[in-house]
Design a protein around this motif. Structure first.
Motif, mmCIF file in Angstrom:
data_model
loop_
_atom_site.group_PDB
_atom_site.id
_atom_site.type_symbol
_atom_site.label_atom_id
_atom_site.label_comp_id
_atom_site.label_asym_id
_atom_site.label_seq_id
_atom_site.Cartn_x
_atom_site.Cartn_y
_atom_site.Cartn_z
ATOM 1 N N VAL A 158 43.452 46.170 27.406
ATOM 2 C CA VAL A 158 44.015 44.804 27.288
ATOM 3 C C VAL A 158 43.845 44.657 25.817
ATOM 4 O O VAL A 158 44.775 43.831 25.313
ATOM 5 N N MET B 101 41.117 37.224 25.779
ATOM 6 C CA MET B 101 40.297 38.071 26.757
ATOM 7 C C MET B 101 39.412 36.929 27.460
ATOM 8 O O MET B 101 39.447 37.226 28.708
ATOM 9 N N SER C 284 39.469 34.054 27.857
ATOM 10 C CA SER C 284 40.470 32.952 28.406
ATOM 11 C C SER C 284 40.839 33.448 29.785
ATOM 12 O O SER C 284 41.685 32.602 30.607
ATOM 13 N N LEU C 285 41.134 34.766 30.168
ATOM 14 C CA LEU C 285 41.874 35.271 31.231
ATOM 15 C C LEU C 285 41.196 34.656 32.502
ATOM 16 O O LEU C 285 41.992 34.344 33.256
ATOM 17 N N ARG D 144 43.356 32.387 35.288
ATOM 18 C CA ARG D 144 43.378 32.816 36.457
ATOM 19 C C ARG D 144 43.137 32.009 37.506
ATOM 20 O O ARG D 144 43.655 31.676 38.415
ATOM 21 N N CYS E 191 48.602 36.964 27.945
ATOM 22 C CA CYS E 191 47.376 36.506 28.791
ATOM 23 C C CYS E 191 47.680 35.885 30.195
ATOM 24 O O CYS E 191 47.087 36.298 31.241
ATOM 25 N N LEU F 198 48.889 38.716 32.632
ATOM 26 C CA LEU F 198 47.894 39.677 32.989
ATOM 27 C C LEU F 198 46.855 38.869 33.970
ATOM 28 O O LEU F 198 46.392 39.489 35.116
ATOM 29 N N ALA F 199 46.856 37.489 33.898
ATOM 30 C CA ALA F 199 45.985 36.810 34.737
ATOM 31 C C ALA F 199 46.382 36.732 35.899
ATOM 32 O O ALA F 199 45.747 36.713 37.310
ATOM 33 N N GLY G 273 42.962 40.878 34.391
ATOM 34 C CA GLY G 273 42.116 39.606 34.112
ATOM 35 C C GLY G 273 40.733 39.728 34.460
ATOM 36 O O GLY G 273 40.250 38.609 34.094
#
Length: 476
Positions: free
Chosen positions: A168, A186, A188-189, A193, A280, A283-284, A336
């Motif tokens: 990441v 990262m 905040s992922l 989510r 972000c 990825l989440a 995430g």
């Protein structure tokens, strides 16, 4: 403290457990210790009380508010251990764990952490550390241990969730984001989510933290980041030097210029940050069965013009893990998954079960290659580990669960050339299934190096697997 508050805040789960449940915890501990020792992990004990600073070096502020700390009679700040890894690594750094690399250690015992909701502050933990092995084969061994250990106990329905901090971070770096912004995103992922924060919330926080360059300064900010520090300082001085001639308040002109330059160089362009925020969000949302998500991550990287090679460390781990029989345990890929950012450097993972609620309920771990250096190690040394929460594991086991005595150290070292690694894994697994403790060589040592390592470890037999799958046995 009143009697009512004392009863509402017990300090030990053991006081509330029935004797039968305590026997389940003890039985699971013995069986898992035997499981780990058959794979070459030797038991190690650590102090229950350590200097507070030891744990802060590992986790920063993430554990500080949950530790039980106090000042001892000599005036030192000490804490009841909230986890084992820091103590094991410190013992390695101090030379108290001699022997060749890689080193495999296992441990068990109580740890102490405050949990919200008035839950007990004492928990039984059991885990393992692999020090001195930085390959994807080492990552796969740790993942397999965490999954197979529960299966050996008779647990069914658990699931492995895999993330990778290193991948990441590399994706954000490829977008040109600063380290501060990458760490912020990262972190905040998980909130994105879960839906507890929206992209607008994350953007507003970034602006408050000074992560976004004001629009008027965006061009200057981009130029200063591309320049050598001394050249950037000279340019800024030529622009604004006259405006800060003489002392302003308690700061000198040089201090003001350095502060301004630091803000320019650390702030990201809004456009770059927006790309990072969009990544972000992707990825989440990209979590699911590993077979499906691997392809999705490749497509995400392509959309953001990130080289596919950035995903190689994660691909390598998943490929190496395929050599192990996980007995149908599902593997979820989730970039995430972002916890322990203060010390994890690569792979990280959780073991979950639908009957156990809460964060990281059964256990988890990851790679922490920088920790040995942070605790005083003289040379960079890779390391990875994991731990179970035995109190939660025991809830999945029937009352009456029992175990036999623990086996001794590994009796066989299984080694092979790199091209025959899958056959070596299969050989080691067959020996273990027959009750023969076997340790797997992760570095494809030469005959002489393997024999030296075996003698140092007290292992009497080496089994070398050839490319044709044939096994040659050597007595040391």
């Amino acid at each position: 403290m009143t009697e009512q508050s004392r009863l509402a805040y017990p300090m030990s789960n053991a006081r509330e457990q029935s004797l039968a449940r305590q026997r389940v915890v003890a039985g699971s501990r013995m069986r898992l210790e035997r499981f780990l020792q058959r794979r070459g992990y030797q038991p190690v004990t650590t102090p229950m009380l350590e200097p507070t600073d030891l744990f802060l070096k590992k986790s920063g502020g993430e554990l500080a508010a949950r530790m039980y700390s106090f000042t001892d009679p000599s005036g030192r700040r000490v804490s009841l251990r909230p986890e084992f890894t820091s103590s094991v690594v410190q013992a390695f750094v101090d030379g108290d764990l001699p022997g060749p690399l890689p080193q495999r250690w296992c441990y068990s015992g109580p740890v102490f952490r405050y949990e919200k909701g008035g839950d007990s502050g004492e928990f039984e933990q059991l885990g393992a550390e692999l020090i001195g092995a930085g390959s994807v084969a080492a990552d796969a061994e740790m993942l397999a241990l965490a999954v197979q250990g529960l299966t050996v106990l008779g647990v069914r329905g658990h699931r492995l969730r895999i993330g990778h901090v290193g991948v990441v971070a590399a994706m954000y770096e490829a977008l040109g984001l600063s380290e501060r912004s990458s760490m912020f995103l990262m972190g905040s992922l998980a909130a994105l989510r879960s839906g507890s924060e929206s992209p607008e919330d994350v953007r507003a926080k970034a602006a408050q933290l000074g992560l976004l360059a004001p629009e008027a300064n965006e061009h200057v900010s981009r130029i200063t980041r591309a320049m050598a520090p001394e050249d950037a300082a000279e340019m800024v001085r030529s622009f604004v030097g006259q405006g800060v001639a003489g002392s302003t308040g308690q700061r000198t002109p040089d201090e003001i210029l350095r502060r301004y330059l630091k803000k320019l160089r650390l702030a990201d362009e809004p456009g770059a940050f927006e790309k990072g925020l969009a990544l972000c969000g992707e990825l989440a949302r990209a979590a699911g069965p590993a077979a499906r998500v691997r392809g999705r991550l490749t497509r995400i990287a392509s959309r953001f013009r990130i080289r596919k090679s950035v995903l190689a460390p994660l691909e390598g781990v998943l490929t190496a893990l395929e050599q192990y029989d996980l007995r149908g345990v599902s593997v979820v890929l989730d970039l995430g998954l972002a916890r322990g950012l203060a010390y994890y450097t690569g792979l990280q993972f959780d073991i979950e079960h639908q009957r156990i609620h809460g964060t990281h309920a059964l256990g988890g771990g990851g790679r922490y290659d920088d920790l040995i250096g942070a605790l005083g190690g003289k040379r960079p040394t890779p390391a990875i580990g994991f731990a179970y929460g035995l109190d939660h594991v025991a809830r999945l086991l029937p009352v009456g669960f029992a175990d036999d005595d623990v086996d001794g150290p590994a009796q066989v070292l299984v080694t092979a050339q790199e091209t025959a690694f899958s056959e070596a894994v299969a050989t080691a697994e067959r020996l273990r299934a027959q009750g023969i403790p076997a340790e797997l060589d992760l570095e494809s040592k030469s005959d002489a190096a393997a024999a030296k390592y075996a003698r140092q470890r007290g292992i009497e037999t080496i089994m070398r697997v050839g490319q044709d799958g044939r096994v040659a046995e050597q007595f040391v």
